[in-house]
Design an enzyme around this catalytic site. Structure first.
Site, short mmCIF file in Angstrom:
data_model
loop_
_atom_site.label_atom_id
_atom_site.label_comp_id
_atom_site.label_asym_id
_atom_site.label_seq_id
_atom_site.Cartn_x
_atom_site.Cartn_y
_atom_site.Cartn_z
N ASP A 85 5.73 -5.53 3.94
CA ASP A 85 6.17 -6.37 4.89
C ASP A 85 5.96 -7.94 4.01
O ASP A 85 4.89 -8.45 4.49
CB ASP A 85 5.55 -6.62 5.99
CG ASP A 85 5.91 -5.17 6.99
OD1 ASP A 85 7.01 -5.07 7.30
OD2 ASP A 85 4.94 -4.54 7.15
N LEU B 272 0.57 5.91 12.55
CA LEU B 272 0.33 5.81 11.18
C LEU B 272 0.96 6.72 10.16
O LEU B 272 1.01 7.78 10.54
CB LEU B 272 -1.39 6.09 11.18
CG LEU B 272 -2.15 4.91 11.98
CD1 LEU B 272 -3.44 5.04 12.11
CD2 LEU B 272 -1.63 3.50 11.68
N GLY C 140 1.37 5.08 4.11
CA GLY C 140 1.09 3.67 3.91
C GLY C 140 -0.16 3.19 4.42
O GLY C 140 -0.87 2.31 3.94
N HIS C 141 -0.14 3.33 5.75
CA HIS C 141 -1.21 2.75 6.58
C HIS C 141 -2.60 3.42 6.00
O HIS C 141 -3.57 2.72 5.80
CB HIS C 141 -1.11 2.90 8.11
CG HIS C 141 0.13 2.53 8.69
ND1 HIS C 141 1.34 3.41 9.19
CD2 HIS C 141 0.66 1.28 9.04
CE1 HIS C 141 2.01 2.87 9.67
NE2 HIS C 141 1.63 1.43 9.65
N VAL D 184 3.57 2.10 -0.49
CA VAL D 184 3.63 3.57 -0.91
C VAL D 184 4.97 4.01 -0.50
O VAL D 184 5.60 3.89 0.31
CB VAL D 184 2.55 4.02 0.40
CG1 VAL D 184 2.54 5.80 -0.13
CG2 VAL D 184 1.19 3.71 0.25
#
Ligand code: PAF
Length: 253
Positions: A124, A33, A36-37, A150
């Site tokens: 994605d 992670l 972004g996650h 991000v």
């Protein structure tokens, strides 16, 4: 924070949350992670009471010559990060839980967690569009939320694969976001021809040694290539290769 490896136990827990009147959010990930996650977890927390983060490196999402074995795995750090961000549960399915393909794994996660909302990153872009379509076609009672990309301060989109970039490769990789931001600016200045925009993006990344797999203006919902940009409902999708690495990025136009 709870940690589950059994789909049945996670399902029972999720159902119990709902019986208590709590809404459940799902953030599916392949682990390792990064910021972004974590932004997806924060987004999920805005929309529901309990957030489940699933961590599963899905072998079928890697081509034969891709980096499945080498793909970074950091379960302990990942769980600590989820805890810090306030996730309620982490799901670490065992490899024998045979997940295949993105839609199959996500459909299985939807059935196991029964979330009210599920958050996917814009990074994605095609994946989110396909999942949104699956949710509609299969009547999953789930709200799909797209969280913005991000980026590092210099524009590079966050990706677990950025860890493979040498300093030199990283500098040249900035050509992707630079090219996309220039395309967005051109559209804001009135350019509508996809061919003109695509040509400019190809030139920019090629000059930095990246070979485009695709550099295409598409309809943001259907993903159909567009000859003319329709501001507000188009996206520029870009995938490039260099020295065995493949990076993707996109912007909404
Ligand atoms: O976006 C990803 O990391 C994966 O494709 C997902 C949604 C976790 C499914 O394996």
């Amino acid at each position: 924070m709870k940690t589950f490896t059994s789909p049945e136990e996670l399902h029972a827990w999720s159902m119990e949350q709902k019986r208590q009147g709590r809404t459940v959010g799902l953030v599916p990930t392949m682990g390792c992670l990064h910021e972004g996650h974590l932004s997806l977890i924060r987004e999920a927390k805005k929309h529901c009471d309990a957030v489940v983060v699933s961590i599963f490196v899905n072998p079928t999402q890697f081509a034969p010559n891709e980096d499945y074995a080498a793909y970074p795995r950091k379960e302990e750090t990942d769980c600590a990060l989820c805890d810090t961000e306030g996730a309620s549960a982490v799901f670490l399915p065992k490899p024998e839980t045979h997940f295949r393909g993105v839609c199959t794994i996500v459909a299985k996660l939807f059935n196991i967690v029964a979330p009210d909302v599920a958050v996917f990153g814009q990074k994605d872009f095609q994946q989110e569009a396909v999942i949104r379509r699956m949710v509609r076609d299969l009547n999953f009672p789930i709200r799909v939320i797209r969280a913005p990309i991000v980026r590092d301060p210099d524009g590079l989109a966050k990706s677990s694969r950025n860890a493979y970039l040498s300093p030199e490769m990283r500098t040249s990789a900035l050509s992707l976001s630079r090219a996309l931001f220039a395309a967005k600016q051109a559209v804001e200045a009135g350019e509508r021809s996809s061919a003109v925009l695509e040509d400019a993006v190809r030139k920019e990344v090629t000059a930095s040694g990246w070979v485009p797999d695709y550099a295409t203006v598409v309809d943001a919902q259907t993903l159909e290539p567009l000859a003319e940009v329709r501001p507000g409902s188009s996206a520029f999708l870009l995938a490039c290769r260099k020295a065995g690495l493949r990076l993707i990025d996109n912007v909404l136009l």
